[in-house]
Design a protein around this motif. Sequence first.
Motif, mmCIF file in Angstrom:
data_model
loop_
_atom_site.group_PDB
_atom_site.id
_atom_site.type_symbol
_atom_site.label_atom_id
_atom_site.label_comp_id
_atom_site.label_asym_id
_atom_site.label_seq_id
_atom_site.Cartn_x
_atom_site.Cartn_y
_atom_site.Cartn_z
ATOM 1 N N ASP A 54 0.831 -1.208 0.000
ATOM 2 C CA ASP A 54 0.000 0.000 0.000
ATOM 3 C C ASP A 54 0.864 1.256 0.000
ATOM 4 N N LYS A 58 0.859 3.521 -3.251
ATOM 5 C CA LYS A 58 0.018 4.711 -3.137
ATOM 6 C C LYS A 58 0.761 5.962 -2.667
ATOM 7 N N ARG A 64 4.615 10.999 -3.246
ATOM 8 C CA ARG A 64 3.910 11.753 -2.200
ATOM 9 C C ARG A 64 4.760 11.803 -0.927
ATOM 10 N N GLU A 73 -5.738 7.094 4.678
ATOM 11 C CA GLU A 73 -5.854 7.421 3.260
ATOM 12 C C GLU A 73 -5.442 6.257 2.358
ATOM 13 N N ILE A 74 -4.658 5.328 2.870
ATOM 14 C CA ILE A 74 -4.135 4.249 2.019
ATOM 15 C C ILE A 74 -4.484 2.852 2.528
#
Length: 208
Positions: A54, A58, A64, A73-74
């Motif tokens: 993840d 992500k 990011r 969020e992930i």
Amino acid sequence: MMKVADIMTTEVIQIRNSVKVAEAVRLMRQQGIHTLIVERNHDQDAYGIVTAFDIVAKVTAFGRDPQRVRVYEIMTKPCLVLNPELGVEYAARLLTSTGIHSAPIIQKSLLGILSISDILDQGDFLDKPLEVELAKKIQHLIADANSVCQQMGPDSKVCKRAWQAVDVVQAEAALQRSEKLEKTAFEAFYEEYPEAFKDGEYDTWCSG
């Protein structure tokens, strides 16, 4: 059959959903793990899961800032959970069919976690593959059914029930091999002793 409870990891590292991904990475590195269970917020809440995949897929892959992204969020929530009494083979099927590496073990409360690596490292599939164990069980049940039917008669209820027990395991073996079961042992027995099922007794017995 070996159960999930036999090989699961009981020391589960948990993390809050509000924690930044950078902290999750530090925790994974510190513990030498690739999966964290996300804590529930209340008793009716579901557990979540966040994995190294993840984070890489992500966060890292898109450049990011892990200091600005939070676990919620992930993460995946709710996540697939396993029963501790489930056979390892079926747990393996669940994990691989859903494309995930690990899942928490829950029975009212969080008991542990099981991963593909646990199955590979600790499973007994090398010495006791399920298809071989099922084949042995079928042969044993067939021998029992033949013995019972010789003693009690082919038209007895115990005889029919003995063949039903064979059928159940035969169907399970066919499922394991993803094969179609053309004829069950009881159906073969019915063809050999049709007189034992006169007046529709076969249909009545099969319907419960």
